[in-house]
Design a protein around this motif. Structure first.
Motif, PDB file in Angstrom:
ATOM      1  N   MET B  84       0.696  -1.214   0.082  1.00  0.00           N
ATOM      2  CA  MET B  84       0.032  -0.001   0.011  1.00  0.00           C
ATOM      3  C   MET B  84       0.991   1.365  -0.019  1.00  0.00           C
ATOM      4  O   MET B  84       0.636   2.413  -0.674  1.00  0.00           O
ATOM      5  CB  MET B  84      -0.905  -0.005   1.322  1.00  0.00           C
ATOM      6  N   LEU B  85       1.914   1.404   0.721  1.00  0.00           N
ATOM      7  CA  LEU B  85       2.783   2.574   1.029  1.00  0.00           C
ATOM      8  C   LEU B  85       3.455   2.659  -0.439  1.00  0.00           C
ATOM      9  O   LEU B  85       3.331   3.910  -0.930  1.00  0.00           O
ATOM     10  CB  LEU B  85       4.009   1.995   2.072  1.00  0.00           C
ATOM     11  N   VAL B  86       3.897   1.544  -1.100  1.00  0.00           N
ATOM     12  CA  VAL B  86       4.751   1.762  -2.262  1.00  0.00           C
ATOM     13  C   VAL B  86       3.822   2.279  -3.455  1.00  0.00           C
ATOM     14  O   VAL B  86       4.064   3.071  -4.122  1.00  0.00           O
ATOM     15  CB  VAL B  86       5.228   0.495  -2.785  1.00  0.00           C
ATOM     16  N   ALA B  87       2.646   1.663  -3.395  1.00  0.00           N
ATOM     17  CA  ALA B  87       1.623   1.905  -4.517  1.00  0.00           C
ATOM     18  C   ALA B  87       1.087   3.255  -4.241  1.00  0.00           C
ATOM     19  O   ALA B  87       0.797   4.060  -5.290  1.00  0.00           O
ATOM     20  CB  ALA B  87       0.521   0.780  -4.620  1.00  0.00           C
ATOM     21  N   LEU B  88       0.768   3.603  -3.053  1.00  0.00           N
ATOM     22  CA  LEU B  88      -0.102   5.067  -2.770  1.00  0.00           C
ATOM     23  C   LEU B  88       1.192   6.062  -3.057  1.00  0.00           C
ATOM     24  O   LEU B  88       0.621   7.020  -3.881  1.00  0.00           O
ATOM     25  CB  LEU B  88      -0.589   5.266  -1.583  1.00  0.00           C
ATOM     26  N   VAL B  89       2.196   5.986  -2.759  1.00  0.00           N
ATOM     27  CA  VAL B  89       3.213   6.928  -2.966  1.00  0.00           C
ATOM     28  C   VAL B  89       3.530   7.115  -4.548  1.00  0.00           C
ATOM     29  O   VAL B  89       3.611   8.228  -4.968  1.00  0.00           O
ATOM     30  CB  VAL B  89       4.636   6.798  -2.131  1.00  0.00           C
ATOM     31  N   THR B  90       3.643   6.044  -5.058  1.00  0.00           N
ATOM     32  CA  THR B  90       3.973   6.163  -6.570  1.00  0.00           C
ATOM     33  C   THR B  90       2.506   6.850  -7.113  1.00  0.00           C
ATOM     34  O   THR B  90       2.873   7.678  -7.876  1.00  0.00           O
ATOM     35  CB  THR B  90       3.947   4.617  -7.147  1.00  0.00           C
ATOM     36  N   MET B  91       1.453   6.381  -6.721  1.00  0.00           N
ATOM     37  CA  MET B  91       0.266   7.078  -7.344  1.00  0.00           C
ATOM     38  C   MET B  91       0.198   8.415  -7.180  1.00  0.00           C
ATOM     39  O   MET B  91       0.063   9.232  -8.047  1.00  0.00           O
ATOM     40  CB  MET B  91      -0.987   6.503  -6.482  1.00  0.00           C
ATOM     41  N   VAL B  92       0.569   9.156  -5.941  1.00  0.00           N
ATOM     42  CA  VAL B  92       0.490  10.434  -5.681  1.00  0.00           C
ATOM     43  C   VAL B  92       1.456  11.341  -6.513  1.00  0.00           C
ATOM     44  O   VAL B  92       1.392  12.149  -7.405  1.00  0.00           O
ATOM     45  CB  VAL B  92       0.623  10.691  -4.332  1.00  0.00           C
ATOM     46  N   ALA B  93       2.810  10.716  -6.338  1.00  0.00           N
ATOM     47  CA  ALA B  93       3.858  11.533  -7.167  1.00  0.00           C
ATOM     48  C   ALA B  93       3.533  11.375  -8.606  1.00  0.00           C
ATOM     49  O   ALA B  93       3.939  12.183  -9.363  1.00  0.00           O
ATOM     50  CB  ALA B  93       5.258  10.643  -6.762  1.00  0.00           C
ATOM     51  N   GLY B  94       3.199  10.056  -8.947  1.00  0.00           N
ATOM     52  CA  GLY B  94       2.847   9.916 -10.571  1.00  0.00           C
ATOM     53  C   GLY B  94       2.017  10.683 -11.070  1.00  0.00           C
ATOM     54  O   GLY B  94       2.031  11.046 -12.169  1.00  0.00           O
ATOM     55  N   LEU B  95       0.886  10.975 -10.374  1.00  0.00           N
ATOM     56  CA  LEU B  95      -0.029  11.844 -10.763  1.00  0.00           C
ATOM     57  C   LEU B  95       0.611  13.424 -11.107  1.00  0.00           C
ATOM     58  O   LEU B  95       0.354  13.842 -12.162  1.00  0.00           O
ATOM     59  CB  LEU B  95      -1.219  12.121  -9.929  1.00  0.00           C
ATOM     60  N   VAL B  96       1.438  13.888 -10.174  1.00  0.00           N
ATOM     61  CA  VAL B  96       1.992  15.196 -10.397  1.00  0.00           C
ATOM     62  C   VAL B  96       2.770  15.125 -11.405  1.00  0.00           C
ATOM     63  O   VAL B  96       2.556  15.770 -12.352  1.00  0.00           O
ATOM     64  CB  VAL B  96       2.677  15.486  -9.046  1.00  0.00           C
ATOM     65  N   VAL B  97       3.716  14.244 -11.424  1.00  0.00           N
ATOM     66  CA  VAL B  97       4.861  14.248 -12.569  1.00  0.00           C
ATOM     67  C   VAL B  97       4.154  13.927 -13.879  1.00  0.00           C
ATOM     68  O   VAL B  97       4.375  14.480 -14.905  1.00  0.00           O
ATOM     69  CB  VAL B  97       5.896  13.098 -12.253  1.00  0.00           C
ATOM     70  N   ASN B  98       3.266  12.750 -13.840  1.00  0.00           N
ATOM     71  CA  ASN B  98       2.757  12.671 -15.219  1.00  0.00           C
ATOM     72  C   ASN B  98       1.824  13.635 -15.994  1.00  0.00           C
ATOM     73  O   ASN B  98       1.445  13.756 -17.166  1.00  0.00           O
ATOM     74  CB  ASN B  98       2.100  11.104 -15.205  1.00  0.00           C
ATOM     75  N   GLY B  99       1.122  14.003 -14.864  1.00  0.00           N
ATOM     76  CA  GLY B  99       0.089  15.239 -15.222  1.00  0.00           C
ATOM     77  C   GLY B  99       0.812  16.624 -15.825  1.00  0.00           C
ATOM     78  O   GLY B  99       0.495  16.925 -16.795  1.00  0.00           O
ATOM     79  N   ALA B 100       1.978  16.927 -14.952  1.00  0.00           N
ATOM     80  CA  ALA B 100       2.472  18.098 -15.468  1.00  0.00           C
ATOM     81  C   ALA B 100       3.223  17.727 -16.873  1.00  0.00           C
ATOM     82  O   ALA B 100       3.248  18.733 -17.851  1.00  0.00           O
ATOM     83  CB  ALA B 100       3.488  18.339 -14.281  1.00  0.00           C
ATOM     84  N   ALA B 101       3.778  16.477 -17.143  1.00  0.00           N
ATOM     85  CA  ALA B 101       4.251  16.087 -18.339  1.00  0.00           C
ATOM     86  C   ALA B 101       3.240  16.290 -19.449  1.00  0.00           C
ATOM     87  O   ALA B 101       3.568  16.703 -20.571  1.00  0.00           O
ATOM     88  CB  ALA B 101       5.066  14.698 -18.240  1.00  0.00           C
ATOM     89  N   GLY B 102       2.088  15.694 -19.234  1.00  0.00           N
ATOM     90  CA  GLY B 102       1.165  15.435 -20.109  1.00  0.00           C
ATOM     91  C   GLY B 102       0.890  17.126 -20.516  1.00  0.00           C
ATOM     92  O   GLY B 102       0.458  17.308 -21.792  1.00  0.00           O
ATOM     93  N   PHE B 103       0.521  17.714 -19.588  1.00  0.00           N
ATOM     94  CA  PHE B 103       0.240  19.228 -19.854  1.00  0.00           C
ATOM     95  C   PHE B 103       0.968  20.038 -20.599  1.00  0.00           C
ATOM     96  O   PHE B 103       0.641  20.755 -21.508  1.00  0.00           O
ATOM     97  CB  PHE B 103      -0.111  19.924 -18.323  1.00  0.00           C
ATOM     98  N   ALA B 104       2.568  19.822 -20.236  1.00  0.00           N
ATOM     99  CA  ALA B 104       3.380  20.438 -20.951  1.00  0.00           C
ATOM    100  C   ALA B 104       3.525  20.083 -22.526  1.00  0.00           C
ATOM    101  O   ALA B 104       3.472  20.991 -23.470  1.00  0.00           O
ATOM    102  CB  ALA B 104       4.776  20.111 -20.498  1.00  0.00           C
TER     103      ALA B 104
END
Ligand SMILES: Nc1ncnc2c1ncn2[C@@H]1O[C@H](COP(=O)(O)OP(=O)(O)OP(=O)(O)O)[C@@H](O)[C@H]1O
Ligand SMILES: [Mg+2]
Lengths: 356, 284
Positions: B84-104
């Motif tokens: 859970m820890l690994v998956a949730l941290v990945t999820m939150v960080a991933g949303l930020v990073v991938n969302g920002a990249a997709g936006f750019a």
């Protein structure tokens, strides 16, 4: 409030030049309308003024300040988009106040300004609705509200009424005129619709393929077009163009109309044999003028007050003639009509230049 | 509808149809159902009623949670928490990073954009096995082996998630961003206050994608955590299977837990998940 000046403004997308050196001065508080055929670069020019499109060459100054390379938000302009661009997930209130809130304006002041704008635009009852729950005209007013709360120096409108039906367009047109009178702000307005252009503008700028063809007051463009394009573009129905020739005697004749002579006073007589066009507006035909024509009517449209007779439809030089009280004219009628040569314009058919 | 089924013949054909549906549904659900049922039996009764087969095999009688209790006694709770820890941290960080990249990618034109975008698309088409070894080398050199960062950091940036965001953001009319820019709204606020609210289904799709990716990870955690101090669920399950080969009911309990947690997450959000992927497919 501020005036605006463009000098030698150019724009290319890649290799394609779209705007070819536009020079324009717009006075403080002036209502300027850009008209021109589709694809001539009206929106591009407007977006360059807004800062949404970079300027390839030349300078843009607003209120004496060079803004050519400034960010859109630093130019003091507000724009109303053709699509309205209302944020679909926000209420009308939030849509109007969004820009203010994002710029750190205190909540109370935002609320007051939004309320003022809503009152001015009759939106008070709709403040809590979403854009989806509004009619086209209401959305349009919200889009205008979003522009006016920021109290910009210059308002930009890109075909703001083109998504509305005919009746609403007239109503919104009046509303925009009222707004201009109340705010006394500089406004630049892009439209296809030349009635909008004529009625709203202090100054019309006719654009064609990225260049200014002529700029002036609506009536000066109507009364004194500089070339064939402007003459054909301003005025509705469109100006008629009759084929004309200059004889060796310096007289202008209409070969399609039994070589009738049109007495014009010109500074310099055209070359004999030069291809000419004589422009006469449909509304300038009358029964007892100097140059008379006999025409066989193809089709008549009776609008009640006025009637339009169409002659030679499908040929290279069709004619439209406006008539008053001509209820007995119909298809096949031979119409005797005439025009005043002083209200006609002579053009070089090849270059399109006006011959005076 | 029932009025139309008035004649006996029609009623019969309708009944037959539903019977067929039931049978098909039953065939699909059977393995999962059997796993659940078996996890609710005492180990001694695991193969009861199967040879010879009686319908009682499909129902635990009486159900007992002894297997689940056993599983947690053997430290499986810690494993779930780790994952859970690994998956949730990945999820939150991933949303930020991938969302920002997709936006750019959706908002800005820059030199080489097409090439970078193609590289990103290729990156999610490559099987993980192809990059496992180079990734291992890098991780080793960073000294991250046996560190939880080795599980999280390489999975945060996800090509498919970037692509999902890019797809969605490029469909949003540019006018919104332009109107906001004229209003002096910062790019960050344009993203957070306009684009993200408009793209909730895509965000949920991407979040689930990242979560499930981590939940199902097996090979990489095995490689990156050689000492096995910190186990994630797939690795834990495999180890469990090796270690307790004959405790069938507990094995089934572990499988059920592993399968049900993502299902429980997916179910309420399923609508969004499908929507997001479907949209990305059509407008591609
Ligand atoms: N981003 C772009 N890239 C390349 N060409 C463009 C771009 N934007 C506009 N153009 C081209 O520039 C020309 C002028 O476009 P513009 O949108 O300014 O026309 P317009 O006068 O507003 O037309 P309309 O009346 O149809 O809105 C068109 O030929 C168009 O194809
Ligand atoms: Mg346009």
């Amino acid at each position: 409030m501020a005036g605006l000046s463009l000098s030698n403004v150019r724009k290319s997308f890649g290799q394609t030049a779209i705007i070819h050196g536009v020079d324009l001065h717009i006075a403080d508080g002036e209502f300027v309308v850009f008209v021109g055929p589709s694809g001539c670069g009206k929106s591009t020019l407007l977006r360059m003024i807004a800062g949404l499109e970079s300027v390839s060459n030349g300078t843009i100054a607003i209120g004496g300040r060079d803004v050519t390379h400034l960010d859109p938000s630093e130019r003091g302009v507000a724009m109303v988009f053709q699509s309205y661009a209302l944020y679909p997930h926000m209420s009308v209130r939030d849509n109007i106040g969004f820009g203010l809130r994002m710029n750190g304006v205190p909540r109370a002041e935002v609320d007051r300004k939004v309320a003022d704008a809503a009152t001015a635009l009759h939106l008070t009852e709709l403040l809590d609705r979403r854009p989806k729950q509004l009619s086209g005209g209401q959305r349009q007013r919200v889009a205008i509200g979003r522009a006016i709360v920021r109290q910009p120096d210059v308002f930009l409108f890109d075909e703001p009424l083109s998504n509305l039906d005919a009746e609403l367009r007239v109503q919104m047109r009046l509303e925009i005129a009222r707004l201009h009178a109340e705010l006394a702000a500089t406004m630049i307005y892009v439209t296809h619709d030349q009635v909008e252009a004529m009625t709203l503008a202090d100054k019309i700028v006719v654009l064609r393929a990225g260049s200014v063809e002529q700029a002036g007051t609506p009536l000066s463009l109507y009364d004194d077009p500089e070339n064939l394009f402007v003459a054909g573009f301003i005025g509705s129905p469109r100006m008629n163009f009759l084929r004309a020739e200059c004889g060796t005697d310096g007289m202008i004749r209409l070969p399609d109309h039994r070589n009738v002579i049109v007495p014009l006073t010109l500074a310099a007589a055209p070359q004999p044999g030069q291809d000419l066009l004589l422009g006469v507006r449909p509304e300038h035909f009358a029964p007892d003028e100097a140059v008379s024509l006999n025409l066989t009517v193809d089709l008549v449209e009776h609008l009640g007050g006025a009637s339009y007779a169409y002659i030679g439809s499908g040929t290279a030089h069709p004619l439209t003639i406006e008539m008053r009280d001509a209820r007995n004219v119909g298809r096949g009628t031979v119409l005797e009509t005439s025009f005043d040569p002083n209200r006609a314009f002579l053009f070089d058919a090849r270059t399109g230049d006006r011959l005076r | 509808m029932s009025t139309h089924a008035a004649t006996p013949k029609k009623a019969l054909s309708l009944g037959l149809k539903h019977l067929v549906y039931l049978v098909i549904a039953f065939i699909f659900v059977l393995p999962l159902w059997w796993a659940i049922v078996s996890s609710l039996r005492p180990n001694s009764a695991i193969f009861a009623d199967i040879f010879p087969f009686t319908p009682k095999a499909l129902l635990p009688t009486p159900p007992t949670f002894e297997a689940y209790a056993g599983v947690f006694e053997r430290g499986f709770g810690q494993i779930i928490a780790n994952t859970m820890l690994v998956a949730l941290v990945t999820m939150v960080a991933g949303l930020v990073v991938n969302g920002a990249a997709g936006f750019a990618f959706a908002m800005f034109d820059f030199k080489g954009k097409k090439i970078v975008l193609s590289a990103i698309i290729i990156s999610f088409m490559l099987p993980f096995e192809a990059i496992a070894l180079p990734l291992y080398t890098v991780t080793q050199q960073l000294g991250w082996l046996d560190n939880i960062a080795a599980l999280i950091v390489p999975s945060v940036a996800n090509g498919l998630a970037v692509f999902l965001f890019y797809q969605f953001f490029s469909q949003v009319p540019k006018d919104y961003a332009e109107a906001a820019r004229l209003d002096g709204v910062s790019w960050l606020n344009i993203l957070m206050r306009i684009y993200v609210p408009l793209s909730l289904p895509t965000c949920i799709s991407a979040a689930l994608l990242l979560f499930i990716f981590q939940w199902e990870a097996f090979l990489w955690p095995l490689l990156a955590m050689p000492s096995q101090q910190f186990k994630v669920i797939q690795v834990g399950m495999a180890a469990f299977q090796q270690q307790y080969q004959t405790i069938w009911n507990q094995l089934f309990a572990v499988s059920v837990i592993t399968a049900l947690i993502p299902i429980a997450l997916l179910m309420p959000l399923q609508r969004y998940y499908v929507q997001g992927l479907a949209g990305a497919g059509i407008k591609g």
